[in-house]
Design a protein around this motif. Structure first.
Motif, PDB file in Angstrom:
ATOM      1  N   LEU A  15       0.887  -1.143  -0.073  1.00 34.43           N
ATOM      2  CA  LEU A  15      -0.005   0.017   0.119  1.00 34.43           C
ATOM      3  C   LEU A  15       0.843   1.296   0.022  1.00 34.43           C
ATOM      4  O   LEU A  15       0.665   2.257  -0.711  1.00 34.43           O
ATOM      5  N   LEU A  16       2.074   1.270   0.796  1.00 35.15           N
ATOM      6  CA  LEU A  16       2.852   2.314   0.922  1.00 35.15           C
ATOM      7  C   LEU A  16       3.449   2.671  -0.291  1.00 35.15           C
ATOM      8  O   LEU A  16       3.284   3.696  -0.747  1.00 35.15           O
ATOM      9  N   VAL A  17       4.043   1.639  -1.400  1.00 33.12           N
ATOM     10  CA  VAL A  17       4.683   1.816  -2.535  1.00 33.12           C
ATOM     11  C   VAL A  17       3.757   2.015  -3.435  1.00 33.12           C
ATOM     12  O   VAL A  17       4.096   3.179  -4.431  1.00 33.12           O
ATOM     13  N   ASN A  49       1.653   9.051  -6.538  1.00 28.47           N
ATOM     14  CA  ASN A  49       2.077  10.232  -6.141  1.00 28.47           C
ATOM     15  C   ASN A  49       0.629  10.863  -5.203  1.00 28.47           C
ATOM     16  O   ASN A  49      -0.114  11.982  -5.192  1.00 28.47           O
ATOM     17  N   GLN A  50       0.292   9.814  -4.158  1.00 35.08           N
ATOM     18  CA  GLN A  50      -0.865  10.104  -3.487  1.00 35.08           C
ATOM     19  C   GLN A  50      -0.249  10.658  -2.021  1.00 35.08           C
ATOM     20  O   GLN A  50      -1.234  11.064  -1.135  1.00 35.08           O
ATOM     21  N   LEU A  56       7.836  13.089   0.328  1.00 42.16           N
ATOM     22  CA  LEU A  56       7.851  11.819   0.940  1.00 42.16           C
ATOM     23  C   LEU A  56       8.402  10.835   0.096  1.00 42.16           C
ATOM     24  O   LEU A  56       9.024   9.704   0.360  1.00 42.16           O
ATOM     25  N   LYS A  57       7.947  11.044  -1.098  1.00 45.04           N
ATOM     26  CA  LYS A  57       8.163   9.946  -2.344  1.00 45.04           C
ATOM     27  C   LYS A  57       9.721   9.935  -2.599  1.00 45.04           C
ATOM     28  O   LYS A  57      10.682   8.749  -2.408  1.00 45.04           O
ATOM     29  N   ILE A  86      -0.161   8.466   6.438  1.00 48.06           N
ATOM     30  CA  ILE A  86       0.333   7.125   6.640  1.00 48.06           C
ATOM     31  C   ILE A  86      -0.365   6.465   7.624  1.00 48.06           C
ATOM     32  O   ILE A  86      -0.428   5.092   7.639  1.00 48.06           O
ATOM     33  N   ARG A  87      -0.601   7.026   8.778  1.00 46.66           N
ATOM     34  CA  ARG A  87      -1.377   6.497   9.965  1.00 46.66           C
ATOM     35  C   ARG A  87      -2.891   5.790   9.304  1.00 46.66           C
ATOM     36  O   ARG A  87      -3.226   4.810   9.980  1.00 46.66           O
ATOM     37  N   LYS A  88      -3.383   6.524   8.497  1.00 41.26           N
ATOM     38  CA  LYS A  88      -4.584   6.032   8.092  1.00 41.26           C
ATOM     39  C   LYS A  88      -4.314   4.990   7.143  1.00 41.26           C
ATOM     40  O   LYS A  88      -5.440   3.971   7.199  1.00 41.26           O
TER      41      LYS A  88
END
Length: 278
Positions: A151-153, A159-160, A165-166, A210-212
């Protein structure tokens, strides 16, 4: 002396126990019968485990491991019996049963593993009575390290999560988008690669998006797995594994949001297994 083992594909933790007391803790490579031959497992025991047992006789062994299905367990049992010259009992069970006995002992409960992968079961104090198939990180494994990494990648490369951060992520891991695609789609063990990105999530957990991402994945795990079990509103939900342990605060929030009852959260089952077999 009895031996208790908690084994994954990467490492095996052993406890040598006499009269309920640990006399030594030993670590060897993982023993997964899906990936290793009898000869490879035997060699690891002879070269690493046996020398540290100091020639003390092993009367019984209780082995809980990844890949220890009904079909494969007898292979591991035979390796243990022959190599360690065990005189009495040898039991080989799945890592899921190990988690259940380590967390719940002889009590009923719902048991969940949240590590590189995820899994769950309904446990009656003796055995597993229901299991929703985890389906692996492509079709399932909600809440696991592999899925959190996926999900992170996906969000970073789509570009979300913002350009800063990317770039931070790509620099920290010395990766390019094309190298990530290669690691996921062409190289072996993409689940391990994706799970290895969990530290980046933990470092940036203060970022709301990120927490979500983490909480939503935990909610999906609970709704798609745990809430299918009978009496899920009554039994405590217990967790084991590195993801559950390091994200326990968010996991607790997700459990409460689903109106479930939180039980224990442990990183590994060994202490509970020693008590179970005492």
């Amino acid at each position: 002396m009895i031996l208790i083992a908690d084994s994954g594909s990467t490492k095996t933790d052993w406890a040598a126990v006499e009269e309920g007391k640990i006399i030594s803790r030993i670590q060897t490579k993982g023993m997964n019968p899906f990936f290793q031959t009898e000869e490879e497992m035997t060699t690891e025991l002879e070269n690493v485990l046996l020398p540290q047992l100091e020639q003390k006789p092993v009367t019984s062994a209780y082995f809980y491991g990844a890949g220890c299905t009904v079909e494969k367990s007898p292979i591991v049992a035979e390796v243990l019996r022959k190599t360690l010259k065990i005189t009495q009992n040898v039991e080989v069970h799945s890592d899921m049963l190990g988690a259940a006995r380590g967390l719940c002992g002889r009590d009923h409960g719902i048991v969940c593993i949240l590590g590189t992968g995820s899994n769950s079961c309904l446990y009656d104090g003796q055995g597993l009575i229901a299991n929703v198939s985890p389906l692996g990180f492509i079709l399932g494994d909600e809440g696991s390290g592999a899925v959190l990494g996926k999900l992170l990648v996906g969000d970073l490369l789509k570009n979300q999560l913002g350009e800063d951060l990317k770039e931070k992520f790509l620099k920290q891991y010395s990766l390019t988008p094309s190298e990530i695609i290669d690691r996921v789609y062409r190289k072996p063990f993409p689940n391990r690669f994706l799970a290895s990105l969990s530290p980046f999530i933990a470092e940036n957990i203060h970022i709301p998006a990120i927490r979500k991402l983490v909480k939503d994945s935990f909610l999906a795990f609970l709704r798609r797995n745990v809430m299918q079990y009978d009496k899920h509103q009554i039994y405590k939900v217990n967790f084991i594994g590195s993801i559950a342990y390091y994200y326990k605060e968010i996991l607790t929030e997700a459990v409460e949001e689903c109106a479930l009852h939180m039980g224990k959260i442990m990183r590994a089952p060994m202490e509970g297994l020693i008590e179970y077999h005492n």
